[in-house]
Design a protein around this motif. Structure first.
Motif, PDB file in Angstrom:
ATOM      1  N   HIS A  32       0.817  -1.221   0.000  1.00 32.86           N
ATOM      2  CA  HIS A  32       0.000   0.000   0.000  1.00 32.86           C
ATOM      3  C   HIS A  32       0.849   1.268   0.000  1.00 32.86           C
ATOM      4  CE1 HIS A  32      -3.733  -2.171   0.529  1.00 32.86           C
ATOM      5  NE2 HIS A  32      -3.179  -2.863   1.500  1.00 32.86           N
ATOM      6  N   LYS A  33       2.162   1.123  -0.123  1.00 33.83           N
ATOM      7  CA  LYS A  33       3.071   2.277  -0.100  1.00 33.83           C
ATOM      8  C   LYS A  33       2.662   3.275  -1.182  1.00 33.83           C
ATOM      9  CE  LYS A  33       7.251   3.824   1.299  1.00 33.83           C
ATOM     10  NZ  LYS A  33       7.225   4.721   2.382  1.00 33.83           N
ATOM     11  N   GLY A  34       2.654   4.542  -0.834  1.00 33.92           N
ATOM     12  CA  GLY A  34       2.316   5.589  -1.782  1.00 33.92           C
ATOM     13  C   GLY A  34       0.863   6.005  -1.772  1.00 33.92           C
ATOM     14  N   SER A  35       0.055   5.357  -0.927  1.00 32.76           N
ATOM     15  CA  SER A  35      -1.346   5.758  -0.825  1.00 32.76           C
ATOM     16  C   SER A  35      -1.734   5.836   0.644  1.00 32.76           C
ATOM     17  CB  SER A  35      -2.254   4.764  -1.556  1.00 32.76           C
ATOM     18  OG  SER A  35      -2.146   3.473  -0.997  1.00 32.76           O
ATOM     19  N   ASP A  36      -2.794   6.574   0.920  1.00 31.94           N
ATOM     20  CA  ASP A  36      -3.303   6.656   2.287  1.00 31.94           C
ATOM     21  C   ASP A  36      -3.828   5.286   2.686  1.00 31.94           C
ATOM     22  OD1 ASP A  36      -2.696   9.335   2.190  1.00 31.94           O
ATOM     23  OD2 ASP A  36      -4.755   9.980   1.822  1.00 31.94           O
ATOM     24  N   ILE A  37      -3.671   4.952   3.977  1.00 32.34           N
ATOM     25  CA  ILE A  37      -4.105   3.631   4.427  1.00 32.34           C
ATOM     26  C   ILE A  37      -4.782   3.724   5.788  1.00 32.34           C
ATOM     27  CG2 ILE A  37      -1.837   3.108   5.416  1.00 32.34           C
ATOM     28  CD1 ILE A  37      -2.278   0.192   4.673  1.00 32.34           C
ATOM     29  N   ASP A  38      -5.883   3.011   5.910  1.00 28.75           N
ATOM     30  CA  ASP A  38      -6.569   2.823   7.185  1.00 28.75           C
ATOM     31  C   ASP A  38      -6.379   1.365   7.564  1.00 28.75           C
ATOM     32  OD1 ASP A  38      -7.437   5.436   7.125  1.00 28.75           O
ATOM     33  OD2 ASP A  38      -9.490   4.942   6.532  1.00 28.75           O
ATOM     34  N   VAL A  39      -5.821   1.125   8.738  1.00 27.44           N
ATOM     35  CA  VAL A  39      -5.567  -0.231   9.211  1.00 27.44           C
ATOM     36  C   VAL A  39      -6.684  -0.611  10.175  1.00 27.44           C
ATOM     37  CG1 VAL A  39      -3.936  -1.721  10.426  1.00 27.44           C
ATOM     38  CG2 VAL A  39      -3.083   0.108   8.941  1.00 27.44           C
ATOM     39  N   ASP A  40      -7.469  -1.602   9.793  1.00 30.70           N
ATOM     40  CA  ASP A  40      -8.592  -2.063  10.612  1.00 30.70           C
ATOM     41  C   ASP A  40      -8.080  -3.112  11.593  1.00 30.70           C
ATOM     42  OD1 ASP A  40     -10.836  -3.284  11.709  1.00 30.70           O
ATOM     43  OD2 ASP A  40     -11.952  -3.298   9.827  1.00 30.70           O
ATOM     44  N   ALA A  41      -8.024  -2.747  12.866  1.00 31.49           N
ATOM     45  CA  ALA A  41      -7.506  -3.636  13.910  1.00 31.49           C
ATOM     46  C   ALA A  41      -8.618  -4.171  14.795  1.00 31.49           C
ATOM     47  CB  ALA A  41      -6.471  -2.892  14.745  1.00 31.49           C
ATOM     48  N   SER A  42      -9.833  -4.208  14.273  1.00 28.06           N
ATOM     49  CA  SER A  42     -10.990  -4.587  15.083  1.00 28.06           C
ATOM     50  C   SER A  42     -10.985  -6.045  15.520  1.00 28.06           C
ATOM     51  CB  SER A  42     -12.283  -4.284  14.330  1.00 28.06           C
ATOM     52  OG  SER A  42     -12.344  -5.036  13.125  1.00 28.06           O
ATOM     53  N   GLU A  43     -10.335  -6.918  14.772  1.00 27.76           N
ATOM     54  CA  GLU A  43     -10.360  -8.347  15.099  1.00 27.76           C
ATOM     55  C   GLU A  43      -9.094  -8.838  15.784  1.00 27.76           C
ATOM     56  OE1 GLU A  43     -11.545 -10.702  11.742  1.00 27.76           O
ATOM     57  OE2 GLU A  43     -13.335  -9.489  11.400  1.00 27.76           O
ATOM     58  N   VAL A  44      -8.166  -7.946  16.078  1.00 24.11           N
ATOM     59  CA  VAL A  44      -6.894  -8.358  16.690  1.00 24.11           C
ATOM     60  C   VAL A  44      -7.144  -8.863  18.108  1.00 24.11           C
ATOM     61  CG1 VAL A  44      -4.623  -7.586  17.471  1.00 24.11           C
ATOM     62  CG2 VAL A  44      -5.536  -6.785  15.280  1.00 24.11           C
ATOM     63  N   SER A  45      -6.754 -10.130  18.341  1.00 27.24           N
ATOM     64  CA  SER A  45      -6.895 -10.724  19.669  1.00 27.24           C
ATOM     65  C   SER A  45      -5.537 -11.020  20.293  1.00 27.24           C
ATOM     66  CB  SER A  45      -7.727 -12.004  19.602  1.00 27.24           C
ATOM     67  OG  SER A  45      -7.079 -12.962  18.788  1.00 27.24           O
ATOM     68  N   ARG A  46      -4.480 -10.930  19.481  1.00 27.42           N
ATOM     69  CA  ARG A  46      -3.118 -11.109  19.993  1.00 27.42           C
ATOM     70  C   ARG A  46      -2.156 -10.418  19.036  1.00 27.42           C
ATOM     71  NH1 ARG A  46      -1.548 -17.037  20.483  1.00 27.42           N
ATOM     72  NH2 ARG A  46      -0.702 -16.755  18.409  1.00 27.42           N
TER      73      ARG A  46
END
Length: 99
Positions: A32-46
């Motif tokens: 995704h380098k070179g573009s805006d990014i939203d990282v969805d961390a809603s499911e991170v359990s570890r």
């Protein structure tokens, strides 16, 4: 400043981000380098320190390149792990958590 929501990419993180996931996470972020990014961390359990390091490095690189990099919908585990490690990077923690 106008919103660039239509150009932002979304990267949905898996539930488990341990040492084995660090290399794959690096490759996914780099794609995704070179573009805006939203990282969805809603499911991170570890999440391990290596994956946090990848995300911190990416956030810094995106800022340097004048692109948006932010974590959205961070799970409680994601937030708590960052806090336990003393990380207060605003790109990784929503502003209301830092207050």
């Amino acid at each position: 400043m106008s919103s660039d929501d239509e150009t932002s990419k979304i990267l949905k993180l898996p539930a488990v981000l341990d040492l084995n996931a660090a290399n794959r996470l690096y490759e996914q972020v780099l794609a995704h380098k070179g573009s805006d990014i939203d990282v969805d961390a809603s499911e991170v359990s570890r999440i391990g320190a290596q994956c946090i390091q990848v995300l911190l490095s990416a956030a810094q690189s995106w800022r340097f390149d004048h692109h948006s990099f932010k974590v959205v919908h961070a799970s409680g585990v994601f937030i708590k792990t960052l806090q336990l490690l003393g990380i207060s990077d605003e790109a990784l923690l929503p502003g209301e958590i830092l207050k």
